[in-house]
Design a protein around this motif. Structure first.
Motif, PDB file in Angstrom:
ATOM      1  N   LEU A 115       0.915  -1.263  -0.168  1.00 24.12           N
ATOM      2  CA  LEU A 115      -0.030   0.035  -0.040  1.00 24.12           C
ATOM      3  C   LEU A 115       1.013   1.020   0.069  1.00 24.12           C
ATOM      4  CD1 LEU A 115      -2.718  -0.943   2.531  1.00 24.12           C
ATOM      5  CD2 LEU A 115      -3.043  -1.219   0.233  1.00 24.12           C
ATOM      6  N   HIS A 116       0.479   2.371  -0.498  1.00 23.35           N
ATOM      7  CA  HIS A 116       1.156   3.581  -0.731  1.00 23.35           C
ATOM      8  C   HIS A 116       0.680   4.826  -0.161  1.00 23.35           C
ATOM      9  CE1 HIS A 116       2.467   0.570  -3.924  1.00 23.35           C
ATOM     10  NE2 HIS A 116       3.817   1.223  -3.858  1.00 23.35           N
ATOM     11  N   GLY A 117       1.575   5.864   0.040  1.00 25.53           N
ATOM     12  CA  GLY A 117       1.156   7.031   0.241  1.00 25.53           C
ATOM     13  C   GLY A 117       1.951   7.863  -0.721  1.00 25.53           C
TER      14      GLY A 117
ATOM     15  N   THR B 149       6.156  11.869  -5.053  1.00 19.76           N
ATOM     16  CA  THR B 149       6.367  10.569  -5.441  1.00 19.76           C
ATOM     17  C   THR B 149       5.882   9.403  -4.543  1.00 19.76           C
ATOM     18  OG1 THR B 149       8.581  11.650  -5.566  1.00 19.76           O
ATOM     19  CG2 THR B 149       8.715   9.281  -5.253  1.00 19.76           C
ATOM     20  N   LEU B 150       5.303   8.198  -5.150  1.00 22.20           N
ATOM     21  CA  LEU B 150       4.793   7.378  -4.505  1.00 22.20           C
ATOM     22  C   LEU B 150       5.843   6.770  -3.177  1.00 22.20           C
ATOM     23  CD1 LEU B 150       3.138   4.979  -7.002  1.00 22.20           C
ATOM     24  CD2 LEU B 150       1.789   6.495  -4.928  1.00 22.20           C
TER      25      LEU B 150
ATOM     26  N   GLU C 248       5.957   3.343  -0.177  1.00 18.96           N
ATOM     27  CA  GLU C 248       5.164   2.384   0.363  1.00 18.96           C
ATOM     28  C   GLU C 248       4.971   2.316   1.899  1.00 18.96           C
ATOM     29  OE1 GLU C 248       7.114  -1.535  -0.121  1.00 18.96           O
ATOM     30  OE2 GLU C 248       7.277  -1.188  -2.482  1.00 18.96           O
ATOM     31  N   VAL C 249       3.971   2.146   2.239  1.00 19.29           N
ATOM     32  CA  VAL C 249       3.783   2.435   3.987  1.00 19.29           C
ATOM     33  C   VAL C 249       3.277   1.008   4.616  1.00 19.29           C
ATOM     34  CG1 VAL C 249       2.769   4.713   3.466  1.00 19.29           C
ATOM     35  CG2 VAL C 249       1.098   3.018   3.529  1.00 19.29           C
ATOM     36  N   LEU C 250       2.648   0.277   3.995  1.00 18.25           N
ATOM     37  CA  LEU C 250       2.505  -1.152   4.485  1.00 18.25           C
ATOM     38  C   LEU C 250       2.374  -2.437   3.435  1.00 18.25           C
ATOM     39  CD1 LEU C 250       1.668  -2.680   7.230  1.00 18.25           C
ATOM     40  CD2 LEU C 250      -0.598  -2.137   6.722  1.00 18.25           C
ATOM     41  N   THR C 251       2.813  -3.579   3.782  1.00 19.44           N
ATOM     42  CA  THR C 251       2.177  -4.726   2.825  1.00 19.44           C
ATOM     43  C   THR C 251       1.492  -5.362   3.647  1.00 19.44           C
ATOM     44  OG1 THR C 251       4.255  -4.473   1.457  1.00 19.44           O
ATOM     45  CG2 THR C 251       3.277  -6.536   1.545  1.00 19.44           C
TER      46      THR C 251
END
Length: 578
Positions: free
Chosen positions: A527-529, A543-544, A546-549
């Protein structure tokens, strides 16, 4: 001895009476001294104590806002993450970090739902003792309506269990006492669906037809519309791939139907259509955000979209828990961080997907000319709030990078909050949690009708009504951005995305990706912010990040039956994989 047990039971039952906002006066005697005979008094023609007990049954309906620990259930989906830096219960849901013995708070509902079912059964079995003569409305005796309301809450609690666990024990009208044999087996999924739907069919004509207003009282009371909305949702879930032919354990009648039957989609469509055709409810005509803070009958306002709520009243709790950080000290805690995946799901104001050719989407100005629901659901950089513009760029007021809790994605949740864009502080607004609203019924119908017969005119009409209210441009063809001549598969994806953005943060996405049986595909990826950098000249670059998989396996489509229930009941079968 049995008489003594009954007397003890009556005292304990009396102690379960709940004082709530509906109570008129403080009890004249201590609650622990109340008995069945006191609650259901054969001489109480006004039914004061029975009504208070019924209010307690209503308050067994699950709450919605920030109830998993202190997080929204949606923070366990691809729509949001918790802004908390430590280990929180909602992450256990998102990553599969739970067992039958250790389950996240707020979602461990087995015991609380059965406690509510027991309270409902006590009411159903005893309300006839009370000599209530009053009508709730012409042709609807209060006694009959009240019994039907208790049966509705019971049916709703059974559904809350069903969507989590599959088939569960049905206890009928029985009220268990000490010494009873409670070694009950689970009923099949089909039996549970049939029971809940049957209850809805049996009680719908005993319920009041008109929703009560805040001004009149009994605002949260069940109506025939609420009963039909529950039936619509139950049949939609039953028709969905997870349960209708996609059973996670072939031949297991507890975890779903053992066959596919396309007619189940028709039953779901017909149930939604029955409510639509009554024309008692409608979409809030103007601002999408008004749905959640406008209470029918309060301050002279109307809200025909609300069908049934969990009443919570006025306050600033949602703003304080979830609002953007960085304003006056203690103003808000920024608990919920929506994901870039959810932001990207909102189309442009012309109704086109942001990735579609000719949509007008600008990566350097990503929030301009978007579906108005985006700004009414999510705070983004530059969004107005408390008389200023939000700064969620790196180092900005609401994303300084130094707080224990702040956005992880550059976004905060906006939905459910009052209109405080141009004020300096929060003030009290209504924050009742809406369990059923008319837009969901339209989406239920569109999905079921499309799955049964394809994207006909009625399917398009349901979607265009929702998009029109949202503020999407009609376009030259009055399709509100919907492509003509879609296939069933194309329309399916449109409907699923429309549910995602229209019902965001309302506890639908978590269950939708399960009943569609797509969670293994949707969840098991990062998941991205958005990392936003502001240059010295004021230029923003996006810029994308990653915050959590999250993690999802097949067994997570259903919750494990609580360990204690399996240990103490030899007839209780555990769900597959647990």
């Amino acid at each position: 001895m049995k008489g003594m047990i009954r007397n003890i039971s009556r005292i304990l039952i009396g102690g379960m009476v709940i004082l709530c906002s509906c109570a008129k006066n403080i009890e004249k005697i201590p609650l622990e001294l109340n008995t069945i005979d006191y609650i259901f008094d054969k001489d109480d023609s006004l039914g004061v104590n029975a009504e208070r007990y019924l209010s307690g049954i209503y308050f067994t309906v699950p709450r919605g806002f920030n109830r998993v620990g202190t997080d929204l259930l949606d923070a366990a989906t691809d729509d949001a993450v918790s802004s908390e830096t430590g280990s929180v219960d909602v992450y256990k849901l998102a990553t599969g970090g739970y067992t039958a013995a250790t389950f996240p708070s707020g979602e461990n509902v087995w015991a609380t739902c059965y406690a509510g079912i027991r309270k409902a059964n006590i009411f159903i079995n005893n309300i006839d003792i009370v000599p209530l003569k009053k009508m709730v409305e012409p042709g609807f005796p209060k006694k009959h309506a009240y019994k039907a309301e208790a049966r509705f809450v019971r049916a709703l609690l059974y559904f809350e269990l069903l969507k989590r666990y599959g088939g569960i024990p049905l206890v009928g009208d029985k009220v268990g006492t000490l010494g009873d044999d409670m070694q009950l087996p689970r009923n099949t999924f089909k039996e549970c669906v049939d029971y809940i739907v049957g209850e809805c069919d049996h009680i719908k004509d005993s319920l009041r037809t008109m929703a009560q207003t805040r001004a009149v009282g009994e605002y949260q009371s069940v109506t025939k519309g609420a009963c039909l909305a529950l039936k619509s949702r139950v049949l939609l879930y039953a028709a969905s791939p997870l349960f209708n032919g996609g059973n996670i354990e072939s031949g297991n009648e507890l975890t779903g139907y053992t066959n596919f039957d396309g007619n189940r989609w028709k039953l779901a469509a017909d149930a939604a259509k029955e409510l639509i055709d009554r024309k008692e409810y409608d979409l809030v005509p103007e601002l999408f955000s008004d749905i959640f803070i406008t209470v029918d009958g309060a301050e002279g306002k109307t809200n025909r979209e609300i069908i049934f709520v969990r009443e919570d009243g006025k306050g600033t709790g949602i703003e304080v828990i979830n609002g953007p950080v960085g304003y006056s000290p203690g103003t808000a805690n920024g608990r919920t961080s929506p994901t870039q995946e959810l932001v990207d799901a909102f189309p442009m104001k012309n109704g086109m997907d942001i990735n579609a050719e000719g949509s007008g989407y600008d990566v350097s100005d990503p929030y301009t000319n978007r579906d108005p629901r985006l700004g009414m659901s999510i705070f983004y950089n530059g969004h107005p709030w408390l008389n200023t513009s939000l700064e969620t760029f790196e180092g900005g007021r609401s994303h300084p990078g130094t707080l224990n809790m702040e956005t992880k994605t550059s976004y905060y949740m906006r939905k459910f909050m009052g209109a405080f864009e141009a004020t300096n502080t929060f003030s009290d607004v209504y924050h009742d949690f809406i369990l059923f609203r008319y837009a969901e019924v339209l989406l239920n119908f569109a999905e079921a009708q499309n799955e049964f017969s394809g994207p006909d005119a009625d399917v398009y009409a349901a979607l265009t009504a929702i998009r029109k209210r949202a503020g999407i441009d009609a376009g030259a063809d009055n399709r509100y951005g919907l492509k003509t001549g879609m296939t069933k598969e194309e329309m399916r994806q449109v409907i699923r995305n429309e549910r995602r953005i229209e019902l965001a943060f309302e506890e639908h996405r978590f269950w939708d990706i399960r009943r569609w049986k797509v969670a293994e595909t949707v969840v098991n990826k990062p998941l991205h912010g958005m990392s936003i950098i502001k240059s010295s000249s004021g230029r923003l670059t996006y810029t994308l990040s990653e915050v959590l998989t999250p993690v999802f396996s097949t067994r997570q489509y259903l919750y494990p039956i609580p360990y204690d229930e399996v240990v103490k009941n030899s007839n209780m079968r555990q769900n597959p994989g647990w």
